[in-house]
Motif scaffolding. Structure first.
Motif, mmCIF file in Angstrom:
data_model
loop_
_atom_site.group_PDB
_atom_site.id
_atom_site.type_symbol
_atom_site.label_atom_id
_atom_site.label_comp_id
_atom_site.label_asym_id
_atom_site.label_seq_id
_atom_site.Cartn_x
_atom_site.Cartn_y
_atom_site.Cartn_z
ATOM 1 N N ASN A 178 0.829 -1.208 0.000
ATOM 2 C CA ASN A 178 0.000 0.000 0.000
ATOM 3 C C ASN A 178 0.862 1.256 0.000
ATOM 4 O O ASN A 178 0.572 2.231 -0.706
ATOM 5 N N LYS B 156 -4.073 -0.481 -3.575
ATOM 6 C CA LYS B 156 -4.821 0.721 -3.188
ATOM 7 C C LYS B 156 -5.650 0.382 -1.959
ATOM 8 O O LYS B 156 -6.415 -0.588 -1.975
ATOM 9 N N SER C 234 -9.757 1.415 2.665
ATOM 10 C CA SER C 234 -10.167 2.532 3.524
ATOM 11 C C SER C 234 -8.909 3.272 3.946
ATOM 12 O O SER C 234 -7.811 2.717 3.930
ATOM 13 N N GLY C 235 -9.066 4.547 4.318
ATOM 14 C CA GLY C 235 -7.897 5.359 4.631
ATOM 15 C C GLY C 235 -7.197 5.788 3.355
ATOM 16 O O GLY C 235 -7.671 5.535 2.240
ATOM 17 N N GLN C 236 -6.048 6.409 3.494
ATOM 18 C CA GLN C 236 -5.322 6.883 2.324
ATOM 19 C C GLN C 236 -3.835 7.021 2.609
ATOM 20 O O GLN C 236 -3.413 7.153 3.748
ATOM 21 N N ILE C 237 -3.066 6.967 1.535
ATOM 22 C CA ILE C 237 -1.622 7.186 1.599
ATOM 23 C C ILE C 237 -1.361 8.627 1.191
ATOM 24 O O ILE C 237 -1.768 9.049 0.098
ATOM 25 N N LEU C 238 -0.691 9.364 2.054
ATOM 26 C CA LEU C 238 -0.365 10.752 1.737
ATOM 27 C C LEU C 238 1.079 10.850 1.271
ATOM 28 O O LEU C 238 1.987 10.323 1.922
ATOM 29 N N PRO D 45 -3.117 13.144 -1.006
ATOM 30 C CA PRO D 45 -3.466 11.740 -1.236
ATOM 31 C C PRO D 45 -2.798 11.219 -2.511
ATOM 32 O O PRO D 45 -2.742 11.922 -3.520
ATOM 33 N N SER E 279 -2.250 9.540 -5.925
ATOM 34 C CA SER E 279 -3.076 9.280 -7.107
ATOM 35 C C SER E 279 -2.598 7.988 -7.771
ATOM 36 O O SER E 279 -1.401 7.698 -7.788
ATOM 37 N N TYR E 280 -3.541 7.241 -8.353
ATOM 38 C CA TYR E 280 -3.204 5.919 -8.869
ATOM 39 C C TYR E 280 -3.250 5.827 -10.392
ATOM 40 O O TYR E 280 -3.205 4.735 -10.939
#
Length: 249
Positions: free
Chosen positions: A26, A32, A35-39, A44, A46-47
């Motif tokens: 992740n 991806k 839940s939650g996000q990678i900063l 955030p 983008s993929y």
């Protein structure tokens, strides 16, 4: 939440099934999160392909199994693979690949077919491939798994050099608590996908109940400190210097 700006050398530890490898996938945009996000740089992740291409100029990963990231039969070409994908000139590639080979002590087999290499040599090639990219953040998933003691020490030296001398952010996942204690300054403890502890490495490894609940052992230097009353040394050299000083008193 995990903050990778807390140190240049961070350990992610936990027993099998704790979620370390999934977390690394992740972190690096391979997976991806549901839940939650990678900063990344405060935004955030983008993929889409262009965004991930730029992201991977900054962030790299060395997988536990080197076979997962070795694509070419020739060592040199494999290390150059990522750089060529980014359109780097061959002159620059030559400089970076040769430098990476020197750092992992793999110059002697730079033109050797990959299928003739040992597991430890393949691991060095995988590390060299990431080093050549000059990423700012490097993830190492079980970097010493399956390696003999001599190669393990070599990998440990590489990790220390990257964080201390090259000023990269190095994030290490490992079942080898001696390795984590030696190369990391800050540690997160995972258990079944949850963070159950975090802090400076010296503090975390003194929490016996936390380690026990996570199925982890104490590093040998911590055991010496707790069982023999020695000061808590960070590495072997400090222990030996301590004895030399006491012998001269």
């Amino acid at each position: 939440s995990i903050d990778l700006s807390k140190s240049k050398s961070i350990g992610i530890i936990g027993s099998n099934g704790a979620g370390k490898s999934t977390l690394f996938l992740n972190f690096t945009g391979v997976l991806k999160p549901k839940s939650g996000q990678i900063l990344f740089r405060g935004k955030p992740l983008s993929y889409n392909k262009p965004s991930l291409r730029e992201f991977r100029k900054e962030v790299g990963i060395v997988f536990q199994d080197p076979e997962r990231q070795i694509f070419f039969s020739n060592v040199y070409d494999d290390i150059a693979f990522g750089l060529r994908n980014l359109g780097v000139s061959e002159d620059e590639i030559k400089i970076r690949v040769e430098d990476a080979l020197k750092r992992v002590e793999a110059v002697e087999f730079s033109n050797k077919p990959v299928h003739f290499l040992s597991h430890g040599q393949k691991k060095r090639v995988a590390i060299a491939g990431v080093i050549s990219m000059d990423n700012k953040v490097l993830f190492f998933d079980e970097p010493t798994a399956g390696l003999d003691p001599l190669v393990t020490k070599s990998v440990e030296d590489i990790l220390l050099s990257l964080s201390n001398k090259q000023e990269k952010t190095v994030v290490v996942s490992s079942h080898d608590m001696d390795l984590i204690y030696n190369v990391c300054e800050y540690v997160y403890v995972l258990n079944q996908g949850q963070i159950i502890g975090e802090g400076k490495v010296e503090d975390i490894f003194l929490k016996k109940d936390l380690l026990k609940s996570s199925g982890l052992n104490e590093p040998w230097l911590v055991k010496i400190h707790k069982n023999l009353g020695y000061p808590l040394f960070k590495n072997e050299s400090e222990l030996y210097e301590y004895h030399k000083r006491r012998g001269n008193e």
